[in-house]
Each structure stands twice: as C-alpha cells, then as structure tokens.
Design a protein around this motif. Structure first.
Motif, PDB file in Angstrom:
ATOM      1  N   THR A  83       0.999  11.526   1.638  1.00 55.83           N
ATOM      2  CA  THR A  83       0.679  12.265   3.045  1.00 55.83           C
ATOM      3  C   THR A  83       1.104  13.522   2.970  1.00 55.83           C
ATOM      4  O   THR A  83       1.218  14.248   3.879  1.00 55.83           O
TER       5      THR A  83
ATOM      6  N   HIS B 177       5.335  10.421   1.298  1.00 56.44           N
ATOM      7  CA  HIS B 177       4.247   9.044   1.177  1.00 56.44           C
ATOM      8  C   HIS B 177       4.679   7.960   2.234  1.00 56.44           C
ATOM      9  O   HIS B 177       5.671   7.978   2.803  1.00 56.44           O
TER      10      HIS B 177
ATOM     11  N   GLU C   7       0.847  -1.192  -0.022  1.00 60.36           N
ATOM     12  CA  GLU C   7      -0.063   0.083   0.016  1.00 60.36           C
ATOM     13  C   GLU C   7       0.820   1.172   0.045  1.00 60.36           C
ATOM     14  O   GLU C   7       1.904   1.301   0.812  1.00 60.36           O
TER      15      GLU C   7
ATOM     16  N   GLU D 239       0.483   5.355   0.132  1.00 59.96           N
ATOM     17  CA  GLU D 239      -0.512   6.446   0.603  1.00 59.96           C
ATOM     18  C   GLU D 239       0.492   7.845   0.556  1.00 59.96           C
ATOM     19  O   GLU D 239       1.348   7.967   1.182  1.00 59.96           O
TER      20      GLU D 239
END
Length: 165
Positions: A14, A31, A10, A12
């Motif tokens: 940020t 991230h 995963e 993500e």
C-alpha cells in the motif's frame, strides 16, 4: 500417513505513493496482510530498512510464529501429560545478520515462563518443552537454531528451569 495442510494469505503493498519505486526513498514499505475471516495486520519493514515502526515487520512475525508454535505444542504436551498449566508467557528474541542486500536469522531464543498447579510435576513440565520443540512445525521449518530457556512456576515461585536447552 502424512497429512497435507494448505494455508492462504494475501499481502498487498500500500506504499506506492505517487511515484512507486522510482527511487529507493520514493515509496513506503507499508502493506496489509489479509487472511479470510480475520482482522487485517498492518505491516511494514523494520525501521532500519525504512519501515514504519508502528507496524509489524516480517522479522517480528517470524519470531512470533516460532513463539506461538512452541506455546501451542507445549500446551498440547502438558494436557497429554496431565499437567495443568494456568499461565504461559514468552519473551522471545531473535538475531538476524545482514550481508550485502540480504541477510538471515542466525538464532532465536524462546524464554517461556509457565505456571503449573502441582510442584511435583515440575520436572515433567520442564521436560515437555523438549518434546514441544520437536513437535513445533515452524521450528522444524527454519534453518537456524531455536533455543529455549524455560522456567516453571508454581504459585509464583520458580520450581524448575532457567537454563538454555
């Protein structure tokens, strides 16, 4: 018969801040990389591309994957050949060229330094790097050359290697 293996990660972002991607400079490239059951990896882009130099970038991680894969393939070869390895380190480098808004890696150079226990196995230990290079899943998956300059040590003395392969 080929076996299929699947992997999941995963990623993500940020770094949206208050305005997201309103402009090229309005957001960070920060991230988090998450893999179930493992510590998070804090990522960003390379500092050249407005990234945070305190975080791992994709280019470093690609080079890391190549070095790790070669090491693990090599250790398998060594064990299969009866070569006792007591230390392994690699100071890998990679070259990337940019053009326009994209780019690509053009080469990687792995410099594994391997310590073995028996000097009479130095030639075989050096040869094992060739098979490890063929066996490495990651190297087989990239579209640029992955070169090797292995060195074999016994008791701190170079007994084989040092040239590009």
């Amino acid at each position: 018969m080929p076996m299929q293996h699947s992997y999941a990660v995963e990623v993500e972002w940020t770094g949206a801040g208050e305005t997201g991607t309103a402009t090229y400079r309005s957001y960070t490239r920060d991230h988090v990389i998450r893999i179930d059951g493992l510590p998070d990896i804090l990522g960003s882009s390379d500092k050249t591309f407005r990234g945070d130099a305190r975080r791992h970038n994709p280019e470093q991680l690609l080079l890391t994957a190549l070095a790790q894969c070669h090491m693990l393939s090599y250790l398998h070869q060594a064990a299969s050949r009866g070569i006792v390895v007591t230390a392994y380190r690699d100071e890998a480098t990679g070259t990337m060229e940019t053009a326009g808004t994209g780019g690509r890696f053009t080469s990687a150079l792995l410099r594994p330094v391997v310590t073995i226990t028996d000097a009479s196995q130095a030639a075989d230990a050096l040869d094992a790097h060739g098979q490890a290079a063929e066996d490495c899943f990651i190297a087989a998956s990239v579209a640029f050359p992955v070169l090797h300059e292995p060195v074999i040590l016994v008791a701190g003395e170079v007994v084989a290697g040092g040239g590009a392969a």
